[in-house]
Design an enzyme around this catalytic site. Sequence first.
Site, short mmCIF file in Angstrom:
data_model
loop_
_atom_site.label_atom_id
_atom_site.label_comp_id
_atom_site.label_asym_id
_atom_site.label_seq_id
_atom_site.Cartn_x
_atom_site.Cartn_y
_atom_site.Cartn_z
N ASN A 74 0.82 -1.22 0.00
CA ASN A 74 0.00 0.00 0.00
C ASN A 74 0.86 1.27 0.00
OD1 ASN A 74 -2.49 -1.44 0.21
ND2 ASN A 74 -2.00 -1.83 2.36
N HIS A 160 -13.90 -1.74 6.32
CA HIS A 160 -12.76 -2.51 6.85
C HIS A 160 -13.08 -3.16 8.21
CE1 HIS A 160 -8.62 -2.94 8.58
NE2 HIS A 160 -8.38 -3.33 7.34
N GLU A 202 -15.64 4.43 4.15
CA GLU A 202 -14.25 4.69 3.74
C GLU A 202 -14.22 5.64 2.54
OE1 GLU A 202 -12.07 1.00 3.08
OE2 GLU A 202 -13.18 0.09 4.72
N SER A 206 -10.86 -0.25 0.60
CA SER A 206 -9.55 -0.90 0.65
C SER A 206 -9.41 -2.07 -0.31
CB SER A 206 -9.25 -1.38 2.06
OG SER A 206 -10.22 -2.33 2.48
N ASP A 231 -13.04 6.87 7.01
CA ASP A 231 -11.71 6.28 7.10
C ASP A 231 -10.98 6.58 5.79
OD1 ASP A 231 -9.53 4.56 6.92
OD2 ASP A 231 -10.49 3.01 8.14
N HIS A 234 -6.89 4.85 2.57
CA HIS A 234 -6.40 4.68 1.19
C HIS A 234 -6.64 5.93 0.35
CE1 HIS A 234 -5.72 0.39 1.94
NE2 HIS A 234 -6.79 0.49 2.70
N LYS A 266 0.44 3.58 4.76
CA LYS A 266 0.11 3.38 3.34
C LYS A 266 0.83 4.47 2.52
CE LYS A 266 -3.99 1.12 5.08
NZ LYS A 266 -3.37 -0.15 5.40
#
Length: 411
Positions: A74, A160, A202, A206, A231, A234, A266
């Site tokens: 990542n 996640h 998110e 992910s 979140d 990413h 990441k």
Amino acid sequence: MVVIVVACGAVDKAESLPYTVPMQATREDEWAQALAERSEAGLLRQTEVLQAEPGLRPLYRDASGNLLLSFASNDYLGLARHPALRRAAQDSFAAPELGAGAAPLLGGERPQHAELAAALAAWLGVEAVLLFGSGYLANLGVLGALVAAQDQIFLDRLAHASLIDGARLSGARLQRFRHNDLAHLENLLRRPRSGRAWIVTEGVFSMDGDLAPLPDLLELAQRYDAGLLLDEAHAFGVLGEEGRGSCEHWQCAANGLTLRIGTLGKAFGTYGAFVAGSTTLICYLQQAARSYLFHTALPAALAAATLAALPLLRRGKDRRQHLQLLVQRLQAGLAGRSYLPSSTPIQGLLLGSNEAALAAAASLRRAGIYCPAVRPPTVPKGQARLRISLSAAHSAEDIDRLVHALERPCA
Ligand SMILES: Cc1ncc(COP(=O)(O)O)c(C=O)c1O
């Protein structure tokens, strides 16, 4: 008498030894049986020791000395190998101590932590930031601290595991809405409830790499007076002119109800996590987030390395543009195959069964490419896949090599 074949640490059952479970099964027996069942279902996971090769590209050597080009990391911007990060960490490592040795509120806070938190807050334009030991800890801590047992959490179906676990920890009623389906979410929000509503999702998913529709989510949150926990694990570093994630990408301001969580392992290329918000929120989390209160502060050298990563990430427009070109090149190469729609460096090649995903990963491996199969529970049942993770450190030739290897499976 039940005979169970245990293949611990190896999916190849031919190498495993038969194992007999006695009538009175011990816990060891039960664990062995659970492992055998996972192996049988193609769900056993293994740690693989990979040695990073020198240089900027994501090259590793396995225990047998094989050179592997990785599509599993990542480290989207390729910062994990940047010399500036190493220099910053080395300077800090020269300090008298390596580990912080204590929780942040009990003497573990160092100037590097404070500087990093201030720099992250300035970058995001928020009042304050709180550092956590990891994204997993941050999600547990934030949900556990902010959401009361009488509240209700609405969680995207593909969120996640750390968000699911944090939601469970809060004791609140948990309802999952269909992935990115805001009509479904609104249906759930409309129902009568006691306590507050929290939408948890998110910025960039992910495993699928697609984006949450932030402007619509913000509007819904506002209309139903719900908190929005986003979140950005990413998304930070990947989305936006200066890598500020979903808000910058969608050009919308996070309102007072929005809370953003970022991980540093990441696109930042280091380790740790942070929560961004108002001073009051951060002060409250310091008192109430148990995974903050009761964890040892990050090593100061890691905070120093992250501080060195931030300006690179912020000015990483060229890296983000290069990544976009790689995404397009890969998708052109995968045309006709069942890949998930995503404009981010997370590209999912759906294979369906665990066996098919394992076979594809093994074939790539024989071609010198590391891209492990992703299987349930990380992804829904029947959606095993190769999660191809691109990095600005990859070259166009690396992508061509991957496409070539996917086209011509190696026996
Ligand atoms: C969306 C999301 N949130 C949180 C985490 C956990 O972050 P960390 O690895 O820093 O614990 C991950 C890890 O992969 C993730 O994908």
